[in-house]
Design an enzyme around this catalytic site. Structure first.
Site, PDB file in Angstrom:
ATOM      1  N   ARG A  67       0.982  -1.158   0.003  1.00 51.39           N
ATOM      2  CA  ARG A  67      -0.108  -0.184   0.087  1.00 51.39           C
ATOM      3  C   ARG A  67       1.025   1.225   0.172  1.00 51.39           C
ATOM      4  O   ARG A  67       0.501   2.295  -0.660  1.00 51.39           O
ATOM      5  CB  ARG A  67      -0.949   0.065   1.202  1.00 51.39           C
ATOM      6  CG  ARG A  67      -1.998  -1.031   1.150  1.00 51.39           C
ATOM      7  CD  ARG A  67      -3.070  -0.822   0.100  1.00 51.39           C
ATOM      8  NE  ARG A  67      -4.032   0.496   0.588  1.00 51.39           N
ATOM      9  CZ  ARG A  67      -4.845   0.666   1.093  1.00 51.39           C
ATOM     10  NH1 ARG A  67      -5.427  -0.665   1.708  1.00 51.39           N
ATOM     11  NH2 ARG A  67      -5.530   1.758   1.577  1.00 51.39           N
TER      12      ARG A  67
ATOM     13  N   TYR B 188      -9.996  10.643  -7.752  1.00 51.60           N
ATOM     14  CA  TYR B 188     -10.796  11.944  -7.300  1.00 51.60           C
ATOM     15  C   TYR B 188      -9.879  12.229  -5.795  1.00 51.60           C
ATOM     16  O   TYR B 188      -9.658  11.386  -4.962  1.00 51.60           O
ATOM     17  CB  TYR B 188     -12.158  11.467  -6.992  1.00 51.60           C
ATOM     18  CG  TYR B 188     -12.677  10.247  -6.236  1.00 51.60           C
ATOM     19  CD1 TYR B 188     -12.797  10.293  -4.690  1.00 51.60           C
ATOM     20  CD2 TYR B 188     -12.500   9.086  -6.650  1.00 51.60           C
ATOM     21  CE1 TYR B 188     -12.928   9.216  -4.136  1.00 51.60           C
ATOM     22  CE2 TYR B 188     -12.538   7.785  -5.997  1.00 51.60           C
ATOM     23  CZ  TYR B 188     -13.048   7.915  -4.519  1.00 51.60           C
ATOM     24  OH  TYR B 188     -13.367   7.087  -3.926  1.00 51.60           O
TER      25      TYR B 188
ATOM     26  N   MET C 281     -10.614  13.813  -1.997  1.00 49.05           N
ATOM     27  CA  MET C 281     -11.627  13.572  -1.000  1.00 49.05           C
ATOM     28  C   MET C 281     -11.398  14.138   0.448  1.00 49.05           C
ATOM     29  O   MET C 281     -10.228  14.337   0.836  1.00 49.05           O
ATOM     30  CB  MET C 281     -12.336  12.397  -0.742  1.00 49.05           C
ATOM     31  CG  MET C 281     -11.330  11.394  -0.285  1.00 49.05           C
ATOM     32  SD  MET C 281     -12.245   9.830   0.311  1.00 49.05           S
ATOM     33  CE  MET C 281     -13.394  10.321   1.744  1.00 49.05           C
ATOM     34  N   ASP C 282     -12.394  14.440   1.194  1.00 47.04           N
ATOM     35  CA  ASP C 282     -11.888  15.070   2.700  1.00 47.04           C
ATOM     36  C   ASP C 282     -13.329  14.164   3.459  1.00 47.04           C
ATOM     37  O   ASP C 282     -14.232  13.545   2.932  1.00 47.04           O
ATOM     38  CB  ASP C 282     -12.433  16.383   2.785  1.00 47.04           C
ATOM     39  CG  ASP C 282     -11.612  17.211   1.728  1.00 47.04           C
ATOM     40  OD1 ASP C 282     -10.470  17.047   1.953  1.00 47.04           O
ATOM     41  OD2 ASP C 282     -12.115  17.990   0.953  1.00 47.04           O
TER      42      ASP C 282
ATOM     43  N   HIS D  89     -16.094  -0.317   5.687  1.00 49.87           N
ATOM     44  CA  HIS D  89     -15.880   0.263   4.376  1.00 49.87           C
ATOM     45  C   HIS D  89     -14.908  -0.776   3.471  1.00 49.87           C
ATOM     46  O   HIS D  89     -15.168  -0.731   2.424  1.00 49.87           O
ATOM     47  CB  HIS D  89     -15.340   1.828   4.502  1.00 49.87           C
ATOM     48  CG  HIS D  89     -15.262   2.642   3.171  1.00 49.87           C
ATOM     49  ND1 HIS D  89     -16.402   3.168   2.633  1.00 49.87           N
ATOM     50  CD2 HIS D  89     -14.244   3.055   2.562  1.00 49.87           C
ATOM     51  CE1 HIS D  89     -15.943   4.010   1.569  1.00 49.87           C
ATOM     52  NE2 HIS D  89     -14.807   3.610   1.717  1.00 49.87           N
TER      53      HIS D  89
ATOM     54  N   GLN E 178      -6.554  -0.223  -6.033  1.00 46.84           N
ATOM     55  CA  GLN E 178      -6.640   1.212  -5.390  1.00 46.84           C
ATOM     56  C   GLN E 178      -5.301   1.578  -5.109  1.00 46.84           C
ATOM     57  O   GLN E 178      -4.723   0.685  -4.544  1.00 46.84           O
ATOM     58  CB  GLN E 178      -7.781   1.476  -4.371  1.00 46.84           C
ATOM     59  CG  GLN E 178      -7.353   0.670  -3.176  1.00 46.84           C
ATOM     60  CD  GLN E 178      -8.113   0.944  -2.136  1.00 46.84           C
ATOM     61  OE1 GLN E 178      -9.253   1.693  -2.332  1.00 46.84           O
ATOM     62  NE2 GLN E 178      -7.860   0.576  -0.814  1.00 46.84           N
TER      63      GLN E 178
END
Length: 575
Positions: free
Chosen positions: A138, A152, A154-155, A179, A192
């Site tokens: 990772r 994208y 994000m917050d 999640h 990802q």
């Protein structure tokens, strides 16, 4: 004050978005465009090969972005901010850059946090584990070989009603765990790279998703929209979507041509079919896919490895890309996955098995055939099925799949045997290959049979290790070295005809006693369903058994059975 999670950082990332000045490009002389293309290709190829940071690690990739927000995205991952900043300026010095404008960018660093594994930050027990390898992947990721990309920023929301940063650590960790469960279901389909941009850019994190099938990205994000960590606490910036292309195709891109799907220039995937076959292992691959296998040999006993695999299976089965993981003789572990990326991730965990050698990863191009070093006198199952099929006898292929039965006999009282089998069956139910495990009690004598049905022989063999530990086991059907072994015949009888079925069996039993080659046949009744019966029949040879199936007596019994049976009988072969 709520506790902030510990974090560990890895490589620095730059998402460099460019729009093309198409008017200037079309107005430029041919020689100027050629020089610009040459400089652009040279830059992109050099950075994808990491020529700019010889001896270091990282990655670069080029994407054609769809829509009005950008035309190109150049992604860089580098070990230092100096290397990242140098790459950005180096592009600006190319002739090609004169025809582009940087309309957006995102600077960040790869990160893992204590939400993923508090143990990783608190001690050394996972320092050389599969978890550590996963975390390493990772924070120092390889840019996936995939056609499509979605990026994208994000917050986490800081509103009056929902404020992420006011939540206790355990609540945040639970939300992130749930999640992550959604993401794990897309393992092998979507990959990802998560980066943190706190202090580096306007948003807090950047998410870059890679997939060959673009709809998988859409489905993943849509499903995550309903997860509380997103619906209550997620806020998003601009989304970018595009396709990766090889730097050599820059001229095609600028000319408006069709870009071919990106293909890696790395070595072709290893085929592990021969490796698995050489170990005498049988693996049944899905008909609709070319799975990728991880093969690990271990220098320890099979029970130790099997126990370790049990712990891993709980994690593996969260992933849709997991097909099966089995322990074979040796011991050797074979883990099958639908994609190469999923297999590579699994290999990191399997490498930590007790006594494990370096894992071998590769494609399984065809189902393997088991090669036994010491052939037995028992007839191959397929030969028997062929013979039975010629007699129009159903031969253990429900719904087009083979079923293998494992039978273990026990003299333990039913009261002692039942809870032990129930616990075992609950564990077996975790596996798709398990068809059911039940106790069948003999009408005469003190023996009971524990019958476990499986889709594959390898799964049945693995289950035998556990069935053998049941109380007061006295033998496993089919375990003799001589003779045909045992056929299992399963009948579900209509309740009104149960007595008649048992009486008819008594007559057949008398007939069998007079037949050459017959050893023993008994009817046993399912303790959970008195209408479910199992008949175990042992013979000296396949020919002796087939003589019975060809007999008029058996034919008459089959015809009579059509009226008294609630379902079609199932004839299976003991593993």
């Amino acid at each position: 004050m709520p506790t902030a999670p510990q974090t560990e950082e890895g490589w620095y990332a730059l998402h460099d978005f460019r729009t093309i000045d198409w008017d200037a490009w079309q107005a430029a002389p041919e020689h100027e465009r050629e020089r610009a293309l040459e400089s652009g290709v040279d830059f992109l190829e050099a950075h994808e090969s990491l020529a700019d940071v010889a001896g270091s690690e990282g990655g670069s990739a080029t994407f054609a972005i769809m829509g009005h927000k950008a035309d190109l995205m150049i992604l860089h991952l580098r070990e230092t901010t100096a290397a990242l900043e140098t790459a950005e300026r180096a592009f600006e010095r190319t002739s090609f850059a004169r025809f582009t404008e940087q309309t957006a960018s995102f600077v960040s660093v790869t990160e893992v946090s204590g939400y993923m594994s508090q143990e990783y930050f608190e001690g050394e027990e996972v320092a050389d584990s599969g978890t550590a390898r996963y975390i390493e992947s990772r924070i120092r990721p390889q840019i996936p070989v995939a056609e499509h990309v979605c990026f994208y920023p994000m917050d986490k929301r800081r509103g009056p009603e929902h404020n992420w940063y006011d939540l206790p650590f355990d609540d945040r960790a639970d939300l992130m765990s749930n999640h992550g469960e959604i993401g794990r279901r897309y393992a092998g389909k979507v990959t990802q790279i998560i980066t943190s941009s706190i202090g580096f850019d306007d948003h807090e994190w950047g998410v870059t998703l890679f997939a060959d099938d673009p709809t998988q990205i859409k489905r993943l994000l849509y499903e995550m929209r309903f997860d509380p960590s997103t619906s209550r606490y997620g806020e998003f910036g601009t989304f970018y979507f595009g396709r990766r292309f090889d730097p050599s195709a820059l001229e095609t891109f600028m000319a408006g041509g069709t870009l071919s799907a990106y293909e890696s220039s790395s070595e072709p995937t290893t085929d592990v079919t021969e490796t698995i076959e050489s170990l005498g292992i049988s693996v049944e691959a899905p008909d609709d896919a070319t799975p990728h296998a991880v093969v690990v040999e271990a220098d320890t006993d099979r029970e130790t490895v099997a126990n370790a695999i049990e712990d891993l299976r709980g994690n593996f089965e969260h992933y849709d890309s997991h097909i099966e993981t089995e322990v074979h003789e040796g011991p050797t572990v074979v883990s099958l996955w639908t994609t190469e990326r999923a297999a590579e991730t699994a290999a990191g965990f399997l490498a930590d098995l007790p006594g494990a050698d370096e894992p071998t990863i590769g494609a399984l191009t065809a189902a393997t055939e088991e090669k036994s070093p010491t052939p037995t006198a028992a007839a191959p199952a397929e030969d028997v099925r062929d013979s039975l099929d010629s007699l129009d006898i159903y031969a253990g292929q429900p719904h087009g799949e083979d079923v293998f039965a494992l039978v273990v006999y026990s003299t333990a009282p039913i009261g002692d045997l039942t809870p032990a089998v129930s616990d075992l069956s609950d564990g077996f139910d975790r596996y798709d290959t398990h068809q059911g495990t039940n106790i069948y009690q003999a009408r005469h004598g003190d023996r009971s049979a524990v019958v476990s049905l499986w889709k594959t022989k390898s799964a049945a063999d693995t289950a035998s290790e556990y069935l053998a530990e049941l109380p007061q086991v006295v033998g496993r059907a089919g375990a003799t070295d001589e003779g045909f072994g045992t056929m299992g015949m399963f009948y579900t009888v209509k309740s009104d005809h149960r007595s008649a079925f048992v009486e008819t069996f008594d007559e057949v039993e008398e007939l069998l006693a007079e037949m050459d080659g017959h050893r023993n046949t008994d009817v046993l009744i399912n303790t959970a369903d008195e209408n479910d019966m199992f008949i175990a029949s042992e013979w000296d040879s396949k020919e002796d058994a087939m003589s019975f199936f060809r007999s008029d007596a058996f034919s008459d019994t089959v015809q009579w059975g059509r009226d008294v049976l609630a379902d079609r009988p199932r004839h299976v072969f003991l593993a």
